[in-house]
Design a protein around this motif. Structure first.
Motif, PDB file in Angstrom:
ATOM      1  N   CYS A  39       0.823  -1.206   0.000  1.00  0.00           N
ATOM      2  CA  CYS A  39       0.000   0.000   0.000  1.00  0.00           C
ATOM      3  C   CYS A  39       0.860   1.261   0.000  1.00  0.00           C
ATOM      4  CB  CYS A  39      -0.954   0.003   1.195  1.00  0.00           C
ATOM      5  SG  CYS A  39      -2.320  -1.168   1.011  1.00  0.00           S
ATOM      6  N   SER A  40       1.939   1.266   0.771  1.00  0.00           N
ATOM      7  CA  SER A  40       2.797   2.456   0.811  1.00  0.00           C
ATOM      8  C   SER A  40       3.497   2.672  -0.530  1.00  0.00           C
ATOM      9  CB  SER A  40       3.808   2.368   1.955  1.00  0.00           C
ATOM     10  OG  SER A  40       4.646   1.244   1.795  1.00  0.00           O
ATOM     11  N   ASP A  41       3.913   1.586  -1.178  1.00  0.00           N
ATOM     12  CA  ASP A  41       4.524   1.708  -2.503  1.00  0.00           C
ATOM     13  C   ASP A  41       3.506   2.228  -3.527  1.00  0.00           C
ATOM     14  OD1 ASP A  41       6.962   0.802  -1.584  1.00  0.00           O
ATOM     15  OD2 ASP A  41       6.672  -1.263  -2.296  1.00  0.00           O
ATOM     16  N   LEU A  42       2.290   1.719  -3.429  1.00  0.00           N
ATOM     17  CA  LEU A  42       1.238   2.176  -4.331  1.00  0.00           C
ATOM     18  C   LEU A  42       0.935   3.652  -4.117  1.00  0.00           C
ATOM     19  CD1 LEU A  42      -1.224  -0.860  -4.243  1.00  0.00           C
ATOM     20  CD2 LEU A  42       0.141  -0.093  -6.192  1.00  0.00           C
ATOM     21  N   LYS A  96      -2.282   4.504 -16.042  1.00  0.00           N
ATOM     22  CA  LYS A  96      -1.507   4.104 -14.865  1.00  0.00           C
ATOM     23  C   LYS A  96      -2.179   4.578 -13.579  1.00  0.00           C
ATOM     24  CE  LYS A  96       3.128   3.803 -16.867  1.00  0.00           C
ATOM     25  NZ  LYS A  96       4.487   4.381 -16.834  1.00  0.00           N
ATOM     26  N   VAL A  97      -2.653   5.813 -13.566  1.00  0.00           N
ATOM     27  CA  VAL A  97      -3.340   6.336 -12.378  1.00  0.00           C
ATOM     28  C   VAL A  97      -4.555   5.475 -12.060  1.00  0.00           C
ATOM     29  CG1 VAL A  97      -4.713   8.283 -11.499  1.00  0.00           C
ATOM     30  CG2 VAL A  97      -2.484   8.706 -12.557  1.00  0.00           C
ATOM     31  N   GLN A  98      -5.339   5.150 -13.079  1.00  0.00           N
ATOM     32  CA  GLN A  98      -6.521   4.300 -12.860  1.00  0.00           C
ATOM     33  C   GLN A  98      -6.125   2.922 -12.350  1.00  0.00           C
ATOM     34  OE1 GLN A  98      -8.909   4.110 -16.411  1.00  0.00           O
ATOM     35  NE2 GLN A  98     -10.026   5.973 -15.880  1.00  0.00           N
ATOM     36  N   ALA A  99      -5.096   2.322 -12.938  1.00  0.00           N
ATOM     37  CA  ALA A  99      -4.663   0.982 -12.531  1.00  0.00           C
ATOM     38  C   ALA A  99      -4.170   0.988 -11.084  1.00  0.00           C
ATOM     39  CB  ALA A  99      -3.568   0.468 -13.464  1.00  0.00           C
ATOM     40  N   ILE A 100      -3.419   2.007 -10.705  1.00  0.00           N
ATOM     41  CA  ILE A 100      -2.923   2.105  -9.324  1.00  0.00           C
ATOM     42  C   ILE A 100      -4.091   2.294  -8.364  1.00  0.00           C
ATOM     43  CG2 ILE A 100      -1.541   3.488  -7.723  1.00  0.00           C
ATOM     44  CD1 ILE A 100       0.282   4.138 -10.194  1.00  0.00           C
ATOM     45  N   GLN A 101      -5.022   3.161  -8.719  1.00  0.00           N
ATOM     46  CA  GLN A 101      -6.195   3.380  -7.852  1.00  0.00           C
ATOM     47  C   GLN A 101      -7.010   2.101  -7.701  1.00  0.00           C
ATOM     48  OE1 GLN A 101      -7.895   6.732  -9.962  1.00  0.00           O
ATOM     49  NE2 GLN A 101      -7.003   8.203  -8.516  1.00  0.00           N
ATOM     50  N   ASN A 102      -7.175   1.355  -8.779  1.00  0.00           N
ATOM     51  CA  ASN A 102      -7.909   0.091  -8.711  1.00  0.00           C
ATOM     52  C   ASN A 102      -7.173  -0.927  -7.846  1.00  0.00           C
ATOM     53  OD1 ASN A 102      -9.955   1.077 -10.329  1.00  0.00           O
ATOM     54  ND2 ASN A 102      -9.095   0.227 -12.214  1.00  0.00           N
ATOM     55  N   ALA A 103      -5.844  -0.974  -7.975  1.00  0.00           N
ATOM     56  CA  ALA A 103      -5.050  -1.889  -7.147  1.00  0.00           C
ATOM     57  C   ALA A 103      -5.174  -1.513  -5.674  1.00  0.00           C
ATOM     58  CB  ALA A 103      -3.586  -1.860  -7.589  1.00  0.00           C
ATOM     59  N   MET A 104      -5.178  -0.220  -5.390  1.00  0.00           N
ATOM     60  CA  MET A 104      -5.319   0.237  -3.996  1.00  0.00           C
ATOM     61  C   MET A 104      -6.691  -0.134  -3.448  1.00  0.00           C
ATOM     62  SD  MET A 104      -3.383   3.940  -4.092  1.00  0.00           S
ATOM     63  CE  MET A 104      -3.310   4.195  -2.322  1.00  0.00           C
ATOM     64  N   ARG A 105      -7.724  -0.014  -4.278  1.00  0.00           N
ATOM     65  CA  ARG A 105      -9.080  -0.381  -3.833  1.00  0.00           C
ATOM     66  C   ARG A 105      -9.159  -1.877  -3.568  1.00  0.00           C
ATOM     67  NH1 ARG A 105     -11.018   2.176  -8.343  1.00  0.00           N
ATOM     68  NH2 ARG A 105     -10.921   4.377  -7.949  1.00  0.00           N
ATOM     69  N   SER A 106      -8.547  -2.663  -4.444  1.00  0.00           N
ATOM     70  CA  SER A 106      -8.623  -4.115  -4.271  1.00  0.00           C
ATOM     71  C   SER A 106      -7.860  -4.576  -3.030  1.00  0.00           C
ATOM     72  CB  SER A 106      -8.115  -4.840  -5.511  1.00  0.00           C
ATOM     73  OG  SER A 106      -6.717  -4.791  -5.599  1.00  0.00           O
ATOM     74  N   LYS A 107      -6.815  -3.840  -2.666  1.00  0.00           N
ATOM     75  CA  LYS A 107      -6.042  -4.172  -1.453  1.00  0.00           C
ATOM     76  C   LYS A 107      -6.616  -3.495  -0.216  1.00  0.00           C
ATOM     77  CE  LYS A 107      -1.403  -4.961  -3.153  1.00  0.00           C
ATOM     78  NZ  LYS A 107      -0.853  -5.805  -2.140  1.00  0.00           N
ATOM     79  N   ARG A 108      -7.630  -2.659  -0.425  1.00  0.00           N
ATOM     80  CA  ARG A 108      -8.250  -1.884   0.640  1.00  0.00           C
ATOM     81  C   ARG A 108      -7.242  -0.967   1.344  1.00  0.00           C
ATOM     82  NH1 ARG A 108     -12.533  -4.596  -0.240  1.00  0.00           N
ATOM     83  NH2 ARG A 108     -13.606  -6.262   0.712  1.00  0.00           N
ATOM     84  N   CYS A 109      -6.404  -0.325   0.529  1.00  0.00           N
ATOM     85  CA  CYS A 109      -5.426   0.638   1.067  1.00  0.00           C
ATOM     86  C   CYS A 109      -6.161   1.921   1.422  1.00  0.00           C
ATOM     87  CB  CYS A 109      -4.365   0.957   0.004  1.00  0.00           C
ATOM     88  SG  CYS A 109      -3.365  -0.440  -0.507  1.00  0.00           S
ATOM     89  N   SER A 110      -5.676   2.608   2.426  1.00  0.00           N
ATOM     90  CA  SER A 110      -6.285   3.891   2.785  1.00  0.00           C
ATOM     91  C   SER A 110      -5.800   4.937   1.807  1.00  0.00           C
ATOM     92  CB  SER A 110      -5.917   4.290   4.210  1.00  0.00           C
ATOM     93  OG  SER A 110      -4.523   4.485   4.318  1.00  0.00           O
ATOM     94  N   ALA A 111      -6.642   5.922   1.546  1.00  0.00           N
ATOM     95  CA  ALA A 111      -6.325   6.961   0.570  1.00  0.00           C
ATOM     96  C   ALA A 111      -5.322   7.971   1.111  1.00  0.00           C
ATOM     97  CB  ALA A 111      -7.605   7.698   0.150  1.00  0.00           C
ATOM     98  N   GLY A 112      -5.172   8.082   2.382  1.00  0.00           N
ATOM     99  CA  GLY A 112      -4.277   9.110   2.873  1.00  0.00           C
ATOM    100  C   GLY A 112      -3.487   8.630   3.942  1.00  0.00           C
TER     101      GLY A 112
END
Length: 112
Positions: A39-42, A96-112
């Motif tokens: 998540c931090s790398d993303l 790339k922005v969309q793919a990263i955002q989708n990956a973050m959603r799938s991992k349930r990463c926090s936005a901030g």
């Protein structure tokens, strides 16, 4: 006959003008390219890619404006003619922005 050639030349000049960034469709970048990252790398990659997209969008806006002025003044989309069009790069950055955002959603990463 001259009118036909003028109309054809005008159509070609206008159709080759640079698009505004908001009119550019994102490239299809697979989310799988980012699912192995933490998540931090993303989050870091997202910030980097958003900054890249902002810079490319600014350059693309300048190219679109330059083309509009060029077509109006001399009938030639000057920015596109001389390599100022960044449409492909904007599309990839958006993807790339969309793919990263989708990956973050799938991992349930926090936005901030």
């Amino acid at each position: 006959m001259k009118i036909y050639y003028f109309a054809l030349a005008s159509l070609l000049a206008v159709s080759s003008c640079a698009k505004r960034p908001d009119a550019i469709v994102p490239a299809d970048i697979p989310m799988a390219a980012y699912t192995g990252s933490s998540c931090s790398d993303l989050a870091r990659e997202l910030v980097k890619e958003q900054e890249n997209l902002a810079a490319l969008s600014k350059a693309q806006n300048q190219a679109a404006t330059g083309d509009a002025v060029g077509v109006f003044l001399i009938g030639v989309p000057t920015s596109s003619t001389f390599g100022g069009d960044k449409e492909g790069q904007v599309a990839v950055a958006k993807g790339k922005v969309q793919a990263i955002q989708n990956a973050m959603r799938s991992k349930r990463c926090s936005a901030g």
